[in-house]
Each structure stands twice: as C-alpha cells, then as structure tokens.
Enzyme design. Structure first.
Site, PDB file in Angstrom:
ATOM      1  N   GLY A 164       0.802  -1.225   0.000  1.00 40.19           N
ATOM      2  CA  GLY A 164       0.000   0.000   0.000  1.00 40.19           C
ATOM      3  C   GLY A 164       0.833   1.272   0.000  1.00 40.19           C
ATOM      4  N   GLY A 165       2.081   1.153  -0.471  1.00 39.79           N
ATOM      5  CA  GLY A 165       2.935   2.341  -0.590  1.00 39.79           C
ATOM      6  C   GLY A 165       3.422   2.901   0.740  1.00 39.79           C
ATOM      7  N   LYS A 201      18.165   1.070  -5.099  1.00 43.09           N
ATOM      8  CA  LYS A 201      18.459   2.252  -5.899  1.00 43.09           C
ATOM      9  C   LYS A 201      17.124   2.953  -6.160  1.00 43.09           C
ATOM     10  CE  LYS A 201      21.026   4.498  -8.965  1.00 43.09           C
ATOM     11  NZ  LYS A 201      22.106   5.319  -8.423  1.00 43.09           N
ATOM     12  N   HIS A 235       2.562   6.803  -4.007  1.00 44.18           N
ATOM     13  CA  HIS A 235       2.848   5.408  -4.392  1.00 44.18           C
ATOM     14  C   HIS A 235       1.585   4.567  -4.559  1.00 44.18           C
ATOM     15  CE1 HIS A 235       6.966   6.423  -3.599  1.00 44.18           C
ATOM     16  NE2 HIS A 235       6.772   6.562  -2.308  1.00 44.18           N
ATOM     17  N   ASN A 289       2.373  -9.442  -6.587  1.00 45.86           N
ATOM     18  CA  ASN A 289       1.117  -9.537  -5.845  1.00 45.86           C
ATOM     19  C   ASN A 289       0.456 -10.864  -6.205  1.00 45.86           C
ATOM     20  OD1 ASN A 289       1.212  -7.065  -4.454  1.00 45.86           O
ATOM     21  ND2 ASN A 289       0.722  -6.011  -6.357  1.00 45.86           N
ATOM     22  N   ARG A 291      -2.479 -12.138  -5.985  1.00 49.88           N
ATOM     23  CA  ARG A 291      -3.946 -12.019  -5.885  1.00 49.88           C
ATOM     24  C   ARG A 291      -4.448 -11.253  -7.094  1.00 49.88           C
ATOM     25  NH1 ARG A 291      -3.911  -6.589  -5.237  1.00 49.88           N
ATOM     26  NH2 ARG A 291      -2.205  -5.769  -4.002  1.00 49.88           N
ATOM     27  N   VAL A 294      -6.743  -4.566  -8.255  1.00 45.79           N
ATOM     28  CA  VAL A 294      -7.819  -3.590  -8.491  1.00 45.79           C
ATOM     29  C   VAL A 294      -7.960  -3.327 -10.002  1.00 45.79           C
ATOM     30  CG1 VAL A 294      -8.549  -1.199  -8.078  1.00 45.79           C
ATOM     31  CG2 VAL A 294      -7.382  -2.468  -6.261  1.00 45.79           C
ATOM     32  N   ARG A 337      -9.651   5.182 -11.023  1.00 47.57           N
ATOM     33  CA  ARG A 337     -10.125   4.801  -9.688  1.00 47.57           C
ATOM     34  C   ARG A 337     -10.859   5.986  -9.087  1.00 47.57           C
ATOM     35  NH1 ARG A 337      -5.709   1.187  -6.403  1.00 47.57           N
ATOM     36  NH2 ARG A 337      -4.813   0.100  -8.192  1.00 47.57           N
TER      37      ARG A 337
HETATM   38  P1  ADP Z   1       3.882  -1.411  -2.205  1.00 43.46           P
HETATM   39  O1  ADP Z   1       3.903  -2.890  -2.012  1.00 43.46           O
HETATM   40  O2  ADP Z   1       3.818  -0.653  -0.924  1.00 43.46           O
HETATM   41  O3  ADP Z   1       2.872  -0.970  -3.213  1.00 43.46           O
HETATM   42  P2  ADP Z   1       6.023  -1.307  -4.217  1.00 43.46           P
HETATM   43  O4  ADP Z   1       7.350  -1.943  -4.004  1.00 43.46           O
HETATM   44  O5  ADP Z   1       5.081  -2.000  -5.128  1.00 43.46           O
HETATM   45  O6  ADP Z   1       5.330  -1.037  -2.781  1.00 43.46           O
HETATM   46  O7  ADP Z   1       6.216   0.170  -4.731  1.00 43.46           O
HETATM   47  C1  ADP Z   1       5.122   1.055  -4.915  1.00 43.46           C
HETATM   48  C2  ADP Z   1       5.568   2.255  -5.724  1.00 43.46           C
HETATM   49  O8  ADP Z   1       6.655   2.929  -5.068  1.00 43.46           O
HETATM   50  C3  ADP Z   1       6.099   1.930  -7.108  1.00 43.46           C
HETATM   51  O9  ADP Z   1       5.076   1.771  -8.055  1.00 43.46           O
HETATM   52  C4  ADP Z   1       6.946   3.159  -7.362  1.00 43.46           C
HETATM   53  O10 ADP Z   1       6.142   4.268  -7.689  1.00 43.46           O
HETATM   54  C5  ADP Z   1       7.572   3.451  -6.012  1.00 43.46           C
HETATM   55  N1  ADP Z   1       8.883   2.754  -5.893  1.00 43.46           N
HETATM   56  C6  ADP Z   1       9.107   1.532  -5.332  1.00 43.46           C
HETATM   57  N2  ADP Z   1      10.425   1.190  -5.434  1.00 43.46           N
HETATM   58  C7  ADP Z   1      11.046   2.201  -6.086  1.00 43.46           C
HETATM   59  C8  ADP Z   1      12.404   2.436  -6.522  1.00 43.46           C
HETATM   60  N3  ADP Z   1      13.371   1.554  -6.321  1.00 43.46           N
HETATM   61  N4  ADP Z   1      12.653   3.607  -7.197  1.00 43.46           N
HETATM   62  C9  ADP Z   1      11.672   4.521  -7.411  1.00 43.46           C
HETATM   63  N5  ADP Z   1      10.385   4.357  -7.020  1.00 43.46           N
HETATM   64  C10 ADP Z   1      10.059   3.214  -6.373  1.00 43.46           C
END
Ligand code: ADP
Length: 448
Positions: A164-165, A201, A235, A289, A291, A294, A337
């Site tokens: 969930g960011g 990174k 995110h 994911n 599952r 959305v 959404r």
């Molecule tokens: P969550 O499981 O909380 O959704 P994610 O790993 O899927 O977390 O990352 C969600 C969002 O965060 C990505 O779509 C991107 O926008 C940002 N993000 C994640 N990792 C990176 C990274 N290494 N560099 C830049 N942005 C990132």
C-alpha cells in the site's frame, strides 16, 4: 466445479466476484460487518453472514468468523478479493486445514512473495531482473552506508513486509540516510508489525509496468500482457492502462514470456502480478502480488478473458484452458479509480450518496457497489468505483473516457472525478508521456 463460494470482501470487488460466480452457476455467500448491513454485495448475494463490528480487524480480517461463516453456510471455497486476507498465508493454511479451498496460490507461494526480500531473491533466481540494492534486510546504519556507497544515491528504504505504498523513504545522500532508515523502520513496525527494511536504488524517472500472469499450479503458466500504472499519488495507483504507451509488442512478448516461464517454474496457481519499474528500456522487478489486482479489468477488456472465472476454474482443479498462442490483444483500455475524496485535497468524504448516474454506451464498464441512498461508511478504503473504458485505439479510448466522465453523476459526497477531467486536458497524458512522479508534480504545480 464448486456449488457455493464465500466472498471474503466488500465493495466493488465483492460484486465483481459475485458476478463471476453467478455466470458460472455458483451460489454466493456474502460476509459483512455491522456497518455494511445495507451494502450492495449483501443485497445481491444468495446468502449473507454478519461477521463482526465495523473495524476491519474485527470483521473482514477476522479469520475465525469467516471460517465459521463457511461452516454454517456450507461454502466449499473462499474468494478473498484484494486487500484484507487476500495475501495472508495463515488464512490460506487455516482454510486448507478446514478442507475449504482458498481461491489463490499455495500458502508457500504467498509467504515467499509477501516477504519482499525473499520475493526479490526468488525473482532473481528465476532469471527476472531486479532493482540493484541490499542483498537482504538492513538494520545498522553502517550497513546502510555501505549499500549506499556501492549502488549510489539516491536510494529508497523499503519495508520487507510493505504494501500500500507505506514505509518507504528516499535518501538523496549519505547524510539523509540515518533519518530515512529510522523513519522507515518505525513506520514499518507501526503499519506491519515488522520493522525490517531493505535498500534499493531510487529510480528517478521510471514507469510502473506490471505483467499479469495466470498459472494452473500444475506447471503451466501464461502471461496476459502488461498494465501501465505509472500515474500514482503517494505510491498508490490512480489510473491504469493496457497496453502501456511505452512498450512495443516485441518488448511485451519478451518480458511476458520470461515472467510466464518463471511462474511455470514456481508451479504458480491462479492470477498473479509481477510489478516492475521500467526505465531506459530496462525492467526492474519490485514485487509480486499473489492475488487479483484492483486494475485487472483493463486486462480483461483487451483480452476478452474473465480473470475471476479463470481463478475459480483453476481453484476447482481445472488445468489452464489456454496456450500462450490463444491469447490475443485488441484495442486499448483505461481505468480511473474513483474515490470518495476531495479531488484537490484528497480528504476522505464518506456519507450519504443522494443520487448516482453511471455513464454507459459502447466500451464503458463501471465496477461499483454504489446506489442512490447508500451511506459510504468511514471505516474502509475510499474507492467507490472504477470507470473502465475500451477503445479500438488509445485515442478513441481517451475520447470515450472524456465523454463518460461528463455523464458521471455522484451527488452527496465529493469524488475524484474532477481530477480525471483535468488530466484528460494535459498534453503529456494525451501523449502517454508520463512516469511515476508525473502526477505528484502536476498536483504540486496546479495546487492553489
Ligand atoms: P507497495 O507494495 O507498498 O505498493 P512497491 O514496491 O510496489 O510497494 O512500490 C510502490 C511504488 O513505489 C512503485 O510503483 C513506485 O512508484 C515506487 N517505488 C518503489 N520502489 C522504487 C524504486 N526503487 N525507485 C523509485 N520508485 C520506487
């Protein structure tokens, strides 16, 4: 095939699953909190069971109540939707112990992919490219500094148990590292009960591109193309489209086939999404994911497949009914959404919906559990509907989206519809020219 399925969710996704069941001739059981007694999924299901008070931890996350609801109603399988218990391996294990089928992958696959460090290790071992970063969890500042030196700044600190960011912090240089690591650790501990973090990174201008897969748990898996979910706020995805405006079909086949092979090697069962950041022609795995997502409808619109029915068929023991060569893509689809939130401040706006009018016509799909007179409870996610639009081309799709938004009426609560209307006038959006930071920059630039 199952005779009766319990849907362990609420809102639009509970309706989505209910519709798939009904078309397969399967009886449905809705569960609900006391706050959701009047919800649409309860009205439409064949049976319903109240599983607890409003707080999700006491109802939609209450495993004992949900298992009891299965036993009372004789449901043979549970569809978890997304969120809530959909990626909870313990829930999958408990259902198995009670001889109730969890509609989703094995508990072992959920566990591996739910731990983001383990997921990255697994992806790497299966030949999927990952974002450069720490090998495992990082607890000491000295270790974090070493990683920062070797991969270069900026870096992003992420929670191993994240979702969930939440629990993500960026450090632009070594002096920002200490605060970023400790903040990410305490946010992760508070949100997920696990303070472990790792370092990656931080990519500066990537797109978020994810690949949809379908596996039968019997060693076969196919991909259903990609979705571009780069338009994000905090995110969190706001708008998703298929295909990605950034990929051509050779790139799509190449990443899709790699991912499908990896999922076949994992013996993956059901639907899953492999998420990548994409920059300068390279893909970098960030997470999987395990599952339904959305944004799955955009994939349904361009493939003609019903992903929920596929999940149910596979869970009932069928093998995959398609080969990769059976999957064809046609046209373009976009999902918006729609949240019950102020479109500028994003403050939640629960309350009574006085009137609803949904757009319609060719190529327009609404997934929503709203109705006139419904009271949106303040306890849950603010997503109240998804507008999904299909067109033969991206241009046609965008025109249809504009037309649909102009017909959409929701009175009584504030919604994010005006945000999408603004986006459709932006040249970058019209051209498909945006990365994961575009929306935040746009909102900052246009804030009053
Ligand atoms: P969550 O499981 O909380 O959704 P994610 O790993 O899927 O977390 O990352 C969600 C969002 O965060 C990505 O779509 C991107 O926008 C940002 N993000 C994640 N990792 C990176 C990274 N290494 N560099 C830049 N942005 C990132």
């Amino acid at each position: 095939m199952f005779d009766k399925i319990l849907i362990a969710n609420r809102g639009e996704i509970a309706l989505r699953v209910l519709r798939a069941c009904r078309e397969l001739g399967i009886q449905t059981v809705a569960v609900h909190s006391t706050a959701d007694a009047d919800a649409m999924h309860v009205k439409l299901a064949d049976e319903s069971v109240c599983i607890g008070p409003p707080a999700a931890k006491d109802s939609y996350l209450n495993i004992a109540s949900i298992v009891a609801a299965c036993e009372i109603t004789g449901a043979e399988a549970v569809h978890p939707g997304y969120g809530f218990l959909s990626e909870n391996a313990k829930f999958a294990d408990i259902l198995t112990e009670h001889k109730i089928k969890f509609i989703g992958p094995s508990a072992a696959n959920i566990r591996t992919m739910g731990d983001k460090i383990e997921a990255k290790r697994t992806a790497k071992a299966l030949g999927i490219p990952v974002v450069p970063g720490s090998e495992g969890g990082v607890s000491e500042l000295s270790e974090a500094k070493k990683v920062g030196k070797s991969i270069g700044y900026p870096v992003i600190i992420k929670a191993t148990a994240g979702g969930g960011g939440r629990g993500m912090k960026v450090a632009n240089n070594e002096s920002e590292l200490e605060l970023a690591v400790s903040t990410a650790q305490s946010e992760a501990k508070a949100a997920f009960g696990n303070g472990e973090v790792y370092i990656e990174k931080y990519l500066q201008k990537p797109r978020h591109i994810e690949v949809q897969v379908l596996g039968d748990g019997q060693g076969r898996a196919i991909h259903l193309g990609e979705r571009d979910c780069s338009l994000q706020r905090r995110h969190q995805k706001v708008w998703e489209e298929a295909h990605s405006p950034a990929l051509n079909s050779a790139q799509r086949d190449s990443i899709g086939n790699r991912v499908a092979k990896a999922m076949a090697d994992l013996n993956y069962e059901g639907v899953g999404t492999i998420e990548f950041l994409y920059e300068d022609g390279e893909f970098y795995f960030i997470e999987m994911n395990t599952r339904l997502q959305v944004e799955h409808p955009v994939t349904e619109m361009i493939t003609g497949l019903d992903l929920v029915q596929e999940q149910i068929r596979i869970a009932s023991g069928s093998s995959l009914q398609y080969k990769q060569s059976d999957i064809t893509f046609s046209g373009h689809a976009i999902e918006c959404r729609i949240n019950a939130e102020n479109a500028a401040t994003f403050t939640p706006s629960p309350g009574r919906v006085d009137a609803v009018h949904f757009p319609g016509g060719l190529g327009v799909r609404i997934d929503s559990a709203l109705y006139s007179g419904y009271r949106i409870p303040p306890y849950y996610d603010s997503l109240i509907g998804k507008l999904i639009v299909f067109g033969k081309t991206r241009t046609e799709c965008m025109m249809r989206l504009k037309r649909s938004l102009s017909e959409f009426v929701i009175e009584g609560v504030e919604t994010t519809i005006p945000l999408f209307q603004r986006l459709l006038n932006e040249p970058d959006i019209i051209d498909g020219n945006y990365d994961i930071h575009w929306l935040e920059k746009f909102l900052a630039r246009t804030a009053k």
